[in-house]
Design an enzyme around this catalytic site. Structure first.
Site, mmCIF file in Angstrom:
data_model
loop_
_atom_site.group_PDB
_atom_site.id
_atom_site.type_symbol
_atom_site.label_atom_id
_atom_site.label_comp_id
_atom_site.label_asym_id
_atom_site.label_seq_id
_atom_site.Cartn_x
_atom_site.Cartn_y
_atom_site.Cartn_z
ATOM 1 N N ARG A 250 0.954 -1.182 -0.003
ATOM 2 C CA ARG A 250 0.052 0.109 0.081
ATOM 3 C C ARG A 250 0.972 1.274 -0.067
ATOM 4 N NH1 ARG A 250 -2.186 0.935 5.579
ATOM 5 N NH2 ARG A 250 -0.760 2.631 5.480
ATOM 6 N N HIS A 254 -3.433 4.656 4.759
ATOM 7 C CA HIS A 254 -4.704 3.650 4.959
ATOM 8 C C HIS A 254 -5.879 4.306 4.244
ATOM 9 C CE1 HIS A 254 -7.254 0.852 6.481
ATOM 10 N NE2 HIS A 254 -7.926 1.595 7.155
ATOM 11 N N TYR A 263 4.318 5.631 11.500
ATOM 12 C CA TYR A 263 4.752 4.059 11.610
ATOM 13 C C TYR A 263 5.498 3.477 10.672
ATOM 14 C CZ TYR A 263 0.214 3.441 9.020
ATOM 15 O OH TYR A 263 -0.513 3.491 7.838
HETATM 16 C C1 LIG Z 1 -14.716 -6.070 12.150
HETATM 17 C C2 LIG Z 1 -13.799 -4.885 11.995
HETATM 18 N N1 LIG Z 1 -12.509 -4.707 12.950
HETATM 19 C C3 LIG Z 1 -11.923 -3.513 12.787
HETATM 20 C C4 LIG Z 1 -12.243 -2.451 11.781
HETATM 21 C C5 LIG Z 1 -11.359 -1.361 11.767
HETATM 22 N N2 LIG Z 1 -10.400 -1.418 10.779
HETATM 23 C C6 LIG Z 1 -10.551 -0.750 9.588
HETATM 24 S S1 LIG Z 1 -9.485 -0.819 8.543
HETATM 25 C C7 LIG Z 1 -8.692 -2.287 9.354
HETATM 26 C C8 LIG Z 1 -7.607 -2.673 8.701
HETATM 27 C C9 LIG Z 1 -7.701 -3.650 7.702
HETATM 28 O O1 LIG Z 1 -6.514 -4.112 7.206
HETATM 29 P P1 LIG Z 1 -6.530 -5.186 5.733
HETATM 30 O O2 LIG Z 1 -7.537 -5.999 6.105
HETATM 31 O O3 LIG Z 1 -5.071 -5.568 5.822
HETATM 32 O O4 LIG Z 1 -6.946 -4.188 4.545
HETATM 33 P P2 LIG Z 1 -6.217 -2.949 3.889
HETATM 34 O O5 LIG Z 1 -6.745 -1.702 4.762
HETATM 35 O O6 LIG Z 1 -4.784 -3.051 4.105
HETATM 36 O O7 LIG Z 1 -6.683 -3.025 2.497
HETATM 37 C C10 LIG Z 1 -9.356 -2.313 10.559
HETATM 38 C C11 LIG Z 1 -8.587 -3.157 11.689
HETATM 39 C C12 LIG Z 1 -13.101 -2.719 10.962
HETATM 40 N N3 LIG Z 1 -13.467 -1.893 9.999
HETATM 41 N N4 LIG Z 1 -14.063 -3.819 11.030
#
Ligand SMILES: Cc1ncc(C[n+]2csc(CCOP(=O)(O)OP(=O)(O)O)c2C)c(N)n1
Length: 357
Positions: A250, A254, A263
């Site tokens: 990425r 985020h 970070y």
């Molecule tokens: C069930 C749940 N837990 C926590 C969150 C908060 N949250 C939003 S994005 C994220 C990280 C997701 O990372 P990843 O699956 O690697 O996807 P990326 O954003 O890197 O595409 C989190 C923990 C959420 N949206 N849903």
């Protein structure tokens, strides 16, 4: 199982062969993949800019993940069904979802203004990993119908820490559901790196559930296309699910609410900039003589015009009907919803202009 990533294009755009996953595309198809990635990057860049200008509430950027998304999406057939996460804008474009709909959603004008049945592209999912269960259930359904549909679920590396994803893997395995689990391992779940999420490479997790997992170079559009195509064909033959881990990065934050400099190391970002998926395919096209500078200029111009169109249209989007959110919650009137609508009306009335001086 090997942890080496399947690669068909080296970072400098040289074509290499793979014994299990390979694909031969025409020059026109290769140019098409290039165009898809450039347009997706431009739409994404507009999303970031418009948010910075206060036109959108939020934007999750896909920068760096164009090859993973375009390669996998171009392996799909029109009747296939996609269950995306919230960053899969290039997949949406490949499924002919109007990018204005994506921008409208992040402006808060609609809740995802496309019909999943028109595009075989479900609404974005913000609840991490839950779409893997939806995809598995849908795949079990189409299998029972005897349809030749394959299903694909997109999710991130962080999502693999969710129980939903493990449940989806297990159900899909025991029912031989025609679903491809496509994990874009962009190495960060917000500020949490992959090594804090798992003790084994993600694709190897499939072993424990009894289906194949493969890692692919996620910045190599050809490899992503070849591997996803093989996985979808396997699913259509009734042989069950497959996990594809597209190892990518990425490049941006985020979301526009995040500051990744807090970070992660800029050297890491630099290193991945050298593996840029668009530059890689461009080098290959030039090497093949499949495109000349006028082609690249034409694609850039098309992207610029698209961006201009999107900017103008987003700025002129009318505000949504504030009470629309209360519609369609239930088919019939509902006391709690009525109460909430009333409370919202009173809240909105606080902002009413009471006359000037
Ligand atoms: C069930 C749940 N837990 C926590 C969150 C908060 N949250 C939003 S994005 C994220 C990280 C997701 O990372 P990843 O699956 O690697 O996807 P990326 O954003 O890197 O595409 C989190 C923990 C959420 N949206 N849903």
């Amino acid at each position: 199982m090997s942890t080496d990533a399947v690669q068909l294009l080296t970072p400098d755009g040289r074509r290499v062969r793979h014994p299990d996953y390979d694909i031969d595309l025409s020059h026109e198809e290769l140019r098409g993949l290039y165009r898809d990635m450039v347009l997706a990057r431009r739409v994404d860049g507009e999303g970031v800019t418009l948010q910075r200008q206060g036109e959108l509430g939020l934007w999750p950027s896909l920068l760096g993940q164009e090859a993973a998304q375009v390669g996998s999406a171009r392996a799909l057939r029109p009747a296939d069904h996609v269950f995306p996460s919230y960053r899969d804008h290039a997949v949406a474009l490949c499924r002919d979802v109007d990018p204005l709909n994506l921008l409208a959603m992040f402006r808060g004008v609609n809740n995802g203004g496309w019909d999943p049945t028109d595009h075989g592209f479900h609404l974005y999912t913000l609840v991490i990993g839950s779409q893997t269960l939806h995809a598995t259930g849908y795949a079990m359904g189409v299998a029972k119908d005897g349809a030749e549909t394959a299903v694909i679920a997109y999710f991130g590396d962080g999502a693999t820490s969710q129980g939903d994803v493990s449940e989806a893997f297990n159900f899909a395995a025991v029912y031989d559901a025609p679903v491809v689990f496509f994990c874009q391992n962009n190495q960060w779940a917000i500020s949490e790196p992959t090594e804090r999420q798992t003790r084994v490479p993600i694709h190897r997790r499939a072993d424990g559930f009894g289906f194949p997992g493969v890692r692919v170079d996620g910045n190599d559009v050809l490899a992503c296309l070849a591997v996803t195509k093989a996985a979808l064909e396997r699913a259509r033959r009734g042989e069950g699910p497959m996990l594809v881990e597209a190892y990518t990065y990425r490049m941006g934050a985020h979301t526009t609410s995040d500051d990744p400099t807090k970070y992660r190391d800029s050297a890491e970002v630099e290193e991945w900039a050298g593996r840029d998926p668009i530059a890689r395919l461009k080098a290959h096209l030039l090497d093949l003589g499949a495109a000349d500078p006028s082609y690249f200029d034409a694609v850039d111009q098309e992207a610029g015009e698209l961006a201009q169109h999107l900017r103008a249209r987003v700025r002129s989007m009318p505000a949504p009907d504030a009470e629309a959110i209360f519609r369609h919650v239930y088919a019939d009137p509902h006391a709690l919803v009525d109460e909430e609508r009333e409370a919202f009306r009173r809240y909105e009335a606080n902002f009413a202009v009471t006359g000037g001086n």
